[in-house]
Design a protein around this motif. Structure first.
Motif, mmCIF file in Angstrom:
data_model
loop_
_atom_site.group_PDB
_atom_site.id
_atom_site.type_symbol
_atom_site.label_atom_id
_atom_site.label_comp_id
_atom_site.label_asym_id
_atom_site.label_seq_id
_atom_site.Cartn_x
_atom_site.Cartn_y
_atom_site.Cartn_z
ATOM 1 N N ILE A 228 0.849 -1.189 0.000
ATOM 2 C CA ILE A 228 0.000 0.000 0.000
ATOM 3 C C ILE A 228 0.884 1.238 0.000
ATOM 4 C CG2 ILE A 228 -1.970 -1.126 1.112
ATOM 5 C CD1 ILE A 228 -1.042 0.044 3.776
ATOM 6 N N ALA A 229 0.295 2.375 -0.367
ATOM 7 C CA ALA A 229 1.064 3.613 -0.486
ATOM 8 C C ALA A 229 1.023 4.461 0.774
ATOM 9 C CB ALA A 229 0.558 4.429 -1.674
ATOM 10 N N GLN A 230 -0.046 4.296 1.569
ATOM 11 C CA GLN A 230 -0.181 5.137 2.759
ATOM 12 C C GLN A 230 -0.927 4.392 3.858
ATOM 13 O OE1 GLN A 230 -2.044 8.619 1.232
ATOM 14 N NE2 GLN A 230 -3.848 7.554 0.474
ATOM 15 N N LEU A 231 -0.695 4.844 5.074
ATOM 16 C CA LEU A 231 -1.214 4.148 6.250
ATOM 17 C C LEU A 231 -2.735 4.091 6.278
ATOM 18 C CD1 LEU A 231 -0.003 2.725 8.700
ATOM 19 C CD2 LEU A 231 -0.188 4.880 9.961
ATOM 20 N N SER A 232 -3.398 5.102 5.723
ATOM 21 C CA SER A 232 -4.862 5.119 5.755
ATOM 22 C C SER A 232 -5.469 3.921 5.027
ATOM 23 C CB SER A 232 -5.385 6.416 5.132
ATOM 24 O OG SER A 232 -4.969 6.530 3.780
ATOM 25 N N ILE B 139 4.413 -0.999 3.445
ATOM 26 C CA ILE B 139 4.562 0.190 2.620
ATOM 27 C C ILE B 139 6.013 0.225 2.157
ATOM 28 C CG2 ILE B 139 4.443 2.703 2.485
ATOM 29 C CD1 ILE B 139 2.388 2.693 4.690
ATOM 30 N N PRO B 140 6.277 0.086 0.861
ATOM 31 C CA PRO B 140 7.666 0.054 0.393
ATOM 32 C C PRO B 140 8.314 1.430 0.431
ATOM 33 C CG PRO B 140 6.159 -0.043 -1.462
ATOM 34 C CD PRO B 140 5.303 -0.116 -0.223
ATOM 35 N N VAL C 230 9.616 4.945 -6.955
ATOM 36 C CA VAL C 230 8.880 4.408 -8.106
ATOM 37 C C VAL C 230 7.708 3.558 -7.630
ATOM 38 C CG1 VAL C 230 9.004 2.914 -10.134
ATOM 39 C CG2 VAL C 230 10.889 4.496 -9.625
ATOM 40 N N ALA C 231 7.969 2.706 -6.633
ATOM 41 C CA ALA C 231 6.903 1.864 -6.095
ATOM 42 C C ALA C 231 5.785 2.718 -5.510
ATOM 43 C CB ALA C 231 7.464 0.920 -5.037
ATOM 44 N N LEU C 232 6.144 3.727 -4.734
ATOM 45 C CA LEU C 232 5.129 4.570 -4.103
ATOM 46 C C LEU C 232 4.337 5.364 -5.137
ATOM 47 C CD1 LEU C 232 7.122 5.821 -0.979
ATOM 48 C CD2 LEU C 232 5.193 4.216 -1.012
ATOM 49 N N ALA C 233 5.018 5.829 -6.175
ATOM 50 C CA ALA C 233 4.316 6.561 -7.234
ATOM 51 C C ALA C 233 3.328 5.647 -7.953
ATOM 52 C CB ALA C 233 5.328 7.137 -8.228
ATOM 53 N N LEU C 234 3.739 4.422 -8.230
ATOM 54 C CA LEU C 234 2.862 3.481 -8.929
ATOM 55 C C LEU C 234 1.676 3.087 -8.061
ATOM 56 C CD1 LEU C 234 2.328 1.694 -11.394
ATOM 57 C CD2 LEU C 234 3.814 -0.041 -10.360
ATOM 58 N N LEU C 235 1.922 2.820 -6.781
ATOM 59 C CA LEU C 235 0.839 2.454 -5.874
ATOM 60 C C LEU C 235 -0.156 3.600 -5.720
ATOM 61 C CD1 LEU C 235 2.958 0.660 -3.124
ATOM 62 C CD2 LEU C 235 1.299 -0.434 -4.625
ATOM 63 N N THR C 236 0.367 4.807 -5.668
ATOM 64 C CA THR C 236 -0.510 5.972 -5.538
ATOM 65 C C THR C 236 -1.344 6.166 -6.800
ATOM 66 O OG1 THR C 236 1.062 7.058 -4.048
ATOM 67 C CG2 THR C 236 -0.566 8.459 -5.140
ATOM 68 N N LEU D 148 -4.811 1.277 -5.501
ATOM 69 C CA LEU D 148 -5.273 -0.062 -5.160
ATOM 70 C C LEU D 148 -4.274 -0.718 -4.214
ATOM 71 C CD1 LEU D 148 -6.138 -1.432 -8.728
ATOM 72 C CD2 LEU D 148 -7.825 -0.989 -6.914
ATOM 73 N N PRO D 149 -4.738 -1.637 -3.368
ATOM 74 C CA PRO D 149 -3.782 -2.495 -2.671
ATOM 75 C C PRO D 149 -3.210 -3.475 -3.689
ATOM 76 C CG PRO D 149 -6.015 -3.209 -2.190
ATOM 77 C CD PRO D 149 -6.137 -1.950 -3.004
ATOM 78 N N ILE D 150 -1.898 -3.581 -3.745
ATOM 79 C CA ILE D 150 -1.248 -4.383 -4.788
ATOM 80 C C ILE D 150 -0.525 -5.571 -4.156
ATOM 81 C CG2 ILE D 150 0.527 -4.398 -6.588
ATOM 82 C CD1 ILE D 150 -1.986 -2.833 -7.337
ATOM 83 N N ALA D 151 -0.958 -6.773 -4.516
ATOM 84 C CA ALA D 151 -0.247 -7.986 -4.106
ATOM 85 C C ALA D 151 1.006 -8.095 -4.962
ATOM 86 C CB ALA D 151 -1.130 -9.211 -4.308
#
Length: 351
Positions: free
Chosen positions: A73-77, A128-129, A133-139, A143-146
């Motif tokens: 996930i990108a953020q704690l929320s 949360i990685p 790049v990972a955070l930008a893509l997740l944002t 979506l939650p990404i497996a």
């Protein structure tokens, strides 16, 4: 399948808005599978809420379906949408190590993710990685990404995009090339569902670092003896193995060189994975220096790259030195033991 490859400079500003990131995020939203860099290794991402998407991960990797996946996930929320509650001792761990190479296991909220992600368990692994790049893509995907490691099941995890291309080109929708990863071994996995947080897989955050934050942390025996029904990735099957059989060696370098000489006289091509302190001593078909024993973070960073380099050398057998299990050394030795199938040759046994 035509695998799209995007190159992204992780040091650029506003990565979220880059067309490469937006295109990759769109594919994730369309339930396709996309590989991307994290600070540990490259991950193979898919929409964690979709059975169809997650099934594509298992198909591409050739991964057993009873092996659970980590949700990124990108953020704690976003965590509150996935879990029933956050245990008290998980909070300081998240504050200290998120974003970062730490995965925490919680009781999952019913219907929050595909049952394929959790392998039918009532828990879910989340992190949360710590990679732009990972955070930008997740944002961008929102979506939650497996995302397990982006390699064929059983092979060394990828730390460069070229590793992903070698294993999965033509099997997945896209690969985001963000350069080499940093930590080099996967995240530490900690079960937070009991009274005492318990390490199920050693990784980029050490037991000692966590204990400095929350006190006692246990280590599950499954880090050595896998469970029949794993709660964490990497607990049940042989992982991280190069093609040639690997053996850990425990003894003096002179004894080890005699062992190498004997095998080479028998016509075998031998590789050696050694520390900086001893690498120059060994004579073999390929000797790789994985770093100093005094810098286990560097050894961890180099490990998978070197296991893959052995594959390129067409060897018959690989010998690997052992290391201290203090700090991140626990993760290094966990991966080496699995790569070797727990096969060890000890000088003390006269072998």
């Amino acid at each position: 399948m035509n695998t799209i490859q995007w190159h992204v400079d992780k040091n650029e500003d506003k990565l979220f808005s880059y067309p490469q990131i937006q295109q990759a995020a769109h594919l994730l939203q369309e339930n396709e599978v996309v590989a991307f860099p994290t600070e540990t290794v490259y991950g193979l991402g898919a929409n964690a809420q979709s059975d169809q998407a997650v099934a594509k991960i298992f198909k591409a990797k050739g991964r057993p379906a009873d092996n659970p996946l980590i949700v990124h996930i990108a953020q704690l929320s976003q965590l509150e949408l996935l879990v029933t509650h956050i245990p008290e001792k998980a909070v300081p761990l998240m504050n200290a190590f998120w974003p970062g190479p730490l995965t925490l296991i919680f009781h999952k909220k019913s219907g929050a993710v595909s049952e394929f992600v959790t392998a039918g368990l009532d828990t879910v692994a989340v992190r949360i990685p710590d990679h732009p790049v990972a955070l930008a893509l997740l944002t961008a995907a929102n979506l939650p990404i497996a995302a397990p490691s982006a390699n064929l099941s059983g092979k060394p995890s990828p730390t460069h995009a070229n590793h992903v291309i070698t294993d999965l080109n033509g099997k997945i929708a896209g690969i985001v090339d963000g350069g080499p990863t940093g930590v080099g071994v996967e995240s530490t996995v900690v079960d937070c569902t009991g009274d005492i947080p318990t390490i199920l897989r050693p990784g980029g955050v050490s037991k000692e670092e966590m204990e400095a934050v929350i006190g006692q942390v246990d280590v599950d025996p499954s880090t050595i003896y896998p469970h029949d029904k794993p709660k964490s990735p990497g607990m049940k099957y042989t992982h991280y193995a190069p093609t040639a059989p690997m053996y850990l060696i425990d003894g003096e370098k002179e004894w080890a060189q005699q062992l190498i000489n004997q095998k080479r006289l028998n016509g075998l091509r031998i590789g050696v994975l050694a520390s900086s302190e001893t690498a120059r001593y060994y004579k073999a078909d390929l000797v790789l220096d994985c770093g100093s024993r005094h810098d286990m973070h560097n050894v961890a960073h180099n490990l998978y790259y070197m296991l893959r380099a052995f594959d390129e050398a067409s060897l018959d057998m690989i010998f690997a030195e052992t290391f201290s299990k203090e700090g991140v050394g626990a993760a290094v030795m966990n991966r080496l033991e699995k790569a070797a199938g727990h096969q060890m040759i000890r000088q003390s046994e006269g072998q």
